[in-house]
Design an enzyme around this catalytic site. Structure first.
Site, PDB file in Angstrom:
ATOM      1  N   CYS A  26       0.840  -1.197   0.000  1.00 30.35           N
ATOM      2  CA  CYS A  26       0.000   0.000   0.000  1.00 30.35           C
ATOM      3  C   CYS A  26       0.876   1.248   0.000  1.00 30.35           C
ATOM      4  O   CYS A  26       2.102   1.183   0.014  1.00 30.35           O
ATOM      5  CB  CYS A  26      -0.917   0.009   1.217  1.00 30.35           C
ATOM      6  SG  CYS A  26      -0.014   0.005   2.787  1.00 30.35           S
ATOM      7  N   CYS A  29       3.422   1.661   2.730  1.00 30.67           N
ATOM      8  CA  CYS A  29       4.663   0.910   2.495  1.00 30.67           C
ATOM      9  C   CYS A  29       5.627   1.752   1.666  1.00 30.67           C
ATOM     10  O   CYS A  29       6.827   1.817   1.944  1.00 30.67           O
ATOM     11  CB  CYS A  29       4.369  -0.395   1.753  1.00 30.67           C
ATOM     12  SG  CYS A  29       3.328  -1.539   2.649  1.00 30.67           S
ATOM     13  N   CYS A  93      48.166 -12.584  -9.514  1.00 32.92           N
ATOM     14  CA  CYS A  93      48.535 -12.315  -8.131  1.00 32.92           C
ATOM     15  C   CYS A  93      47.389 -11.639  -7.397  1.00 32.92           C
ATOM     16  O   CYS A  93      46.343 -11.349  -7.975  1.00 32.92           O
ATOM     17  CB  CYS A  93      49.791 -11.451  -8.060  1.00 32.92           C
ATOM     18  SG  CYS A  93      49.558  -9.823  -8.806  1.00 32.92           S
ATOM     19  N   CYS A  96      46.015  -8.399  -8.788  1.00 37.92           N
ATOM     20  CA  CYS A  96      45.081  -8.587  -9.904  1.00 37.92           C
ATOM     21  C   CYS A  96      43.664  -8.776  -9.371  1.00 37.92           C
ATOM     22  O   CYS A  96      42.705  -8.211  -9.898  1.00 37.92           O
ATOM     23  CB  CYS A  96      45.464  -9.808 -10.735  1.00 37.92           C
ATOM     24  SG  CYS A  96      47.095  -9.732 -11.496  1.00 37.92           S
ATOM     25  N   ASP A 515      19.431 -30.449  18.483  1.00 35.28           N
ATOM     26  CA  ASP A 515      18.013 -30.775  18.606  1.00 35.28           C
ATOM     27  C   ASP A 515      17.961 -32.242  19.029  1.00 35.28           C
ATOM     28  O   ASP A 515      18.804 -33.039  18.608  1.00 35.28           O
ATOM     29  CB  ASP A 515      17.328 -30.577  17.254  1.00 35.28           C
ATOM     30  CG  ASP A 515      15.932 -31.168  17.236  1.00 35.28           C
ATOM     31  OD1 ASP A 515      15.111 -30.769  18.060  1.00 35.28           O
ATOM     32  OD2 ASP A 515      15.693 -32.064  16.390  1.00 35.28           O
ATOM     33  N   ASP A 714      17.604 -31.210  12.182  1.00 37.59           N
ATOM     34  CA  ASP A 714      17.219 -31.934  10.964  1.00 37.59           C
ATOM     35  C   ASP A 714      15.802 -31.656  10.501  1.00 37.59           C
ATOM     36  O   ASP A 714      15.419 -32.086   9.416  1.00 37.59           O
ATOM     37  CB  ASP A 714      17.381 -33.446  11.172  1.00 37.59           C
ATOM     38  CG  ASP A 714      16.230 -34.018  11.995  1.00 37.59           C
ATOM     39  OD1 ASP A 714      15.788 -33.336  12.936  1.00 37.59           O
ATOM     40  OD2 ASP A 714      15.772 -35.131  11.685  1.00 37.59           O
ATOM     41  N   ASP A 718      13.547 -26.751  12.750  1.00 39.90           N
ATOM     42  CA  ASP A 718      14.921 -26.414  13.123  1.00 39.90           C
ATOM     43  C   ASP A 718      15.502 -25.315  12.238  1.00 39.90           C
ATOM     44  O   ASP A 718      16.541 -24.741  12.563  1.00 39.90           O
ATOM     45  CB  ASP A 718      15.836 -27.645  13.013  1.00 39.90           C
ATOM     46  CG  ASP A 718      15.495 -28.706  14.046  1.00 39.90           C
ATOM     47  OD1 ASP A 718      14.996 -28.329  15.119  1.00 39.90           O
ATOM     48  OD2 ASP A 718      15.713 -29.902  13.772  1.00 39.90           O
TER      49      ASP A 718
END
Length: 850
Positions: A26, A29, A93, A96, A515, A714, A718
């Protein structure tokens, strides 16, 4: 975005730079975003368009897009960014690298640019669809380097071909240079140290002819094989952006030019200074070519992990079409195709087994040495080796979507990243080459004014030595080569560093937080204890109870049923089944009245459970809630179902303690169960009764006192915690969302991989520090020596020839040290298959856990 895609060109003009913004809904925002951008001191004006979802930003001076994007993010919105990868040719190098990065960052719209000398690639971050590839290529070209156009699919192969071609060209150039330099060196140095050669030159060849031959040979070296240095170095000098090639040009050209005057117009030089240094110029070029050749060979070896991963994928596959098995190119395989695999063959793509049974070696993907059994319904991964059976499977992922392709992309991304430790190197190399040129000029001036006779000769030789010895190559290679080898070796062990920064951060972890469910434990309830009274047989009771629980949908019942079926016990017929919530289930099984439930269920039925009082206490202390079974009104057994701890959890915790780390556990379980598991595993800190959205808060709590926290998880829930932790580690058997949120992925799901990940992190950073120490110490010590600071003390001067040899040796040393990481051995090897270890094994009860 792919490296070959061409984004829409929206160049930065006086009108400003356009940034795509997500999340605006809107006018408020729009106002919020404009206010956030205009608050920045570098912004002159900002205009946000809700319809196009873009912000046009005009800067007062140099564009600072990173600050604008950060301001937009703080306001609660996002700017879509993308990355472009360019292959760069001609870098030699660290200076560079710095030059290419500066050139790319000056392109209007570019947020950041990172260049890796070892991989010879530039990774550019920019707002989505705002900067064209052509403008990026033009910036690289203007800086004096070339962009390599490659197809993404053939990128690894093309890079290897280019590296092979580079090695071949350097080998040929070195051979020509050496062929011309050896007789030149023998003539000049031999005349000083070998009387026979001196007499032959002076009496037979003639001194003048000797100089003409030396001139011809040196000119052939400098403007034949050595021309590569002049083609790069002279334009860099004209741009006032000298690099390593410029140092070689200045040094060799000074020696050659001085010798040229001494040969053809000696009268122009002060008396006693008409010396020639042809052999120095030629030997310098030859030695630097030797260093470049050895360097190119070693750089090729640093990327061997990627080569091996690419080589895991077969070129063709046998596809079943209309009942006929056809040999097709891998590119022709589509998702849904049925593939036929014979013993000894590699699996071409990812899929699910339809028919057949076999064992597959997945060690190249997971690091686990034991072949895994595969049958109908099992998943197979492309690149793994079928051992002894024939199977047919349905392709589910092909091309860039396969696990192997994702692994290759992860490793390449990690290898191409920059670590925080690289920031110091970048700052030093930004001014290093100009500082060396200034040091050489100062050396020349000091020796010319205060040096002994012939002062001009001393001044020239020492200035050339300073120019040649001060090579920033070792500095530029110190970090990226170690990252390449370290992350590649980790990938071979089943450890994927998705972000190179994790290599540096993981070694500094103070706390490793786990966990519980699915990470420390298997994540699926299993029957862990079944103890019968003297009147009953364990197998009979398990069959009766499992038959009854088969009618229930409770997870505990499912665990009991699975345990019975694993032991080959056949379900019996059940009638009059009843389930009473909070108590248990009952029914008639093969004519026997069977009741299974909590102690209150049996007490309600008038059955005393006191015989199992001791067992119940032990189970409770182990964090388990016991169930009881009664048959025909008599107490028959005590049963425990729990989520068993993984085989390697205890060993992992001990190994982490041995590394000096504290271990924490975060779980939603009640405190009693959590503390029981923690006590059994030796875990130091427990955060229990955590709601799914509370793990981030738990991680923040563990970060107290500035502790670095690594979190291992996992599951989907998590993912926020993995992102919040200083380093997030996801077990590869977990969900895709968790893996995408993690910095490190353990492909095998074996928790021992955490210990190995920390170990290789420490080894890699230690290797980088060794390289940086050598690179900096080499220059700090030898530049003053080359300038002649030891001459007043002991008369020592460093010959430009020795300087060239030392310079070449420095880069080769750094590369050789990095390659030692290829021999890194995991401190903890993957577990051997064996009996399941659970808390139940510690109970001294009659009977055994199922």
């Amino acid at each position: 975005m792919s490296a070959t895609a061409e984004p829409i060109t929206l160049p930065a003009t006086s009108a400003g730079i356009d940034l795509p913004i997500e999340g605006m809904t809107c006018a408020s925002c729009v106002g919020r975003v404009e206010k956030a951008i205009r608050a920045l001191p570098t912004v002159e004006a900002a205009n946000v368009n809700l319809a196009t979802e873009k912000a046009t930003v005009k800067f007062a001076g140099e564009a600072d897009l990173a600050s604008v994007i950060q301001a937009i993010k703080k306001a609660g919105y996002e700017t879509r960014t993308e990355t472009v990868e360019l292959g760069i040719e001609g870098m030699t190098c660290a200076s560079c690298v710095s030059r290419v990065e500066k050139a790319l960052r000056k392109v209007p719209g570019v947020i950041d640019a990172s260049v890796n000398l070892a991989t010879e690639k530039a990774t550019i971050t920019l707002p989505a669809a705002t900067v064209s590839r052509k403008s990026l290529e033009a910036a690289v070209d203007k800086a004096g380097y070339a962009v390599v156009r490659t197809d993404v699919a053939a990128d690894a192969e093309g890079a290897e071909d280019r590296r092979d071609a580079e090695v071949r060209h350097l080998r040929n150039a070195l051979a020509i240079a050496a062929t011309l330099t050896v007789p030149l060196f023998v003539m000049e140095m031999g005349s000083h140290f070998i009387p026979a050669i001196h007499d032959w030159i002076m009496m037979d060849l003639g001194h003048a002819n000797s100089l003409y031959i030396q001139f011809a040979l040196a000119t052939g070296v400098l403007f034949g094989p050595g021309l590569r240095f002049y083609r790069k170095g002279i334009p860099a000098l004209w741009r006032l952006a000298p690099d390593m090639n410029s140092l070689v040009v200045l040094g060799t050209a000074a020696a050659w030019s001085y010798s040229l005057v001494a040969t053809f117009a000696p009268g122009l030089l002060p008396s006693g200074t008409a010396n020639v240094y042809y052999e120095a110029a030629a030997v310098i070029v030859t030695l630097i070519l030797l260093g470049r050749f050895l360097e190119a060979q070693a750089k090729g070896r640093t990327s061997q992990a990627i080569k091996r991963l690419v080589g895991l994928q077969p070129k063709s596959a046998r596809v079943v079409r209309d009942g006929v098995v056809l040999e097709l190119a891998l590119e022709s395989v589509a998702a849904g195709d049925v593939l036929d695999i014979r013993p000894g063959e590699r699996v071409p793509v990812d899929g699910i087994v339809m028919e057949g049974e076999t064992y597959i070696d997945e060690s190249m993907i997971t690091g686990e040495p034991i072949p895994v059994r595969k049958a109908a319904g099992s998943e197979v991964v492309g690149g793994t080796i079928n051992k002894n059976g024939s199977i047919r499977f349905t392709a589910t992922k092909v091309g860039a979507d396969t696990v192997l392709s994702q692994i290759i992309r992860m490793v390449e991304a990690a290898q191409g990243s920059k670590l925080p430790i690289q920031a110091l190197v970048d700052k030093v190399t930004a001014w290093f080459v100009p500082a060396v040129i200034a040091a050489a000029l100062l050396t020349f001036a000091v020796w010319l004014v205060w040096g002994p006779s012939p002062a001009l000769s001393f001044a020239l030789v020492n200035a050339v030595a300073v120019l040649i010895i001060a090579c920033p190559c070792a500095m530029g290679l110190a970090t990226p080569t170690s990252i390449m080898v370290g992350t590649g070796r980790a990938a071979e062990m089943g450890i994927l560093f998705r972000k190179g920064e994790a290599l540096q951060t993981l070694r500094s972890a103070d706390v490793v937080a786990f966990d519980k469910t699915g990470t420390l434990t298997k994540g699926k309830p299993e029957l862990t204890d079944l103890v019968t009274t003297d009147e009953f047989n364990e197998a009979d009771v398990l069959r009766l109870v499992a038959s009854l629980e088969a009618k229930s949908e409770h997870p505990i019942g499912e665990a009991i049923v699975n345990a019975a079926r694993d032991r080959g016990l056949v379900d019996a017929v059940v009638s009059e089944f009843e389930a009473e919530p909070g108590f248990g289930v009952s029914g008639i099984v093969e004519g026997h009245s069977v009741l299974v439930g909590a102690d209150r269920a049996l007490t309600k039925a008038g059955i005393d459970v006191g015989a199992f009082a001791t067992a119940a206490k032990q189970l409770g202390d182990g964090g388990k809630s016991p169930l009881y079974a009664a048959v025909d009104g008599r107490l028959a057994a005590i049963i425990a179902v729990s989520d068993p701890v993984k085989e390697t959890s205890a060993a992992t915790v001990k190994a982490l303690h041995d590394l000096g780390l504290r271990v924490a556990m975060i779980t939603g379980d009640n405190a009693r169960t959590a503390n029981a598991v923690a006590a059994a595993l030796g875990i130091d800190e427990v955060v229990a009764e955590v709601l799914p959205d509370g793990k981030v808060k738990a991680i923040k709590g563990l970060k107290r006192d500035d502790r670095k926290v690594a979190f291992v998880g996992d599951g989907i829930n998590d993912a926020p915690a993995l992102a919040e932790a200083d380093v997030g580690l996801a077990v590869g058997t977990g969900t895709d969302i968790a893996i995408e949120s993690a910095d490190v992925v353990l492909m095998s799901g074996d928790l021992i991989g955490i210990v190995n990940a920390i170990a290789i992190s420490r080894a890699t950073i230690g290797n980088i520090k060794q390289n940086l120490f050598w690179a900096f110490a080499y220059n700090v010590i030898l530049i003053p020596v080359a300038a002649g600071v030891l001459f007043p003390i002991n008369g020592m001067l460093l010959s430009p020839i020795l300087a060239a040899g030392a310079m070449a040796l420095s880069s080769v040393f750094v590369l050789g040290n990095a390659l030692r990481l290829r021999r890194f051995a995991a401190p903890v090897q993957p577990r051997e298959p064996g009996r399941q270890i659970t808390l139940a094994n510690t109970l001294e009860l009659k009977g055994s856990a199922s």
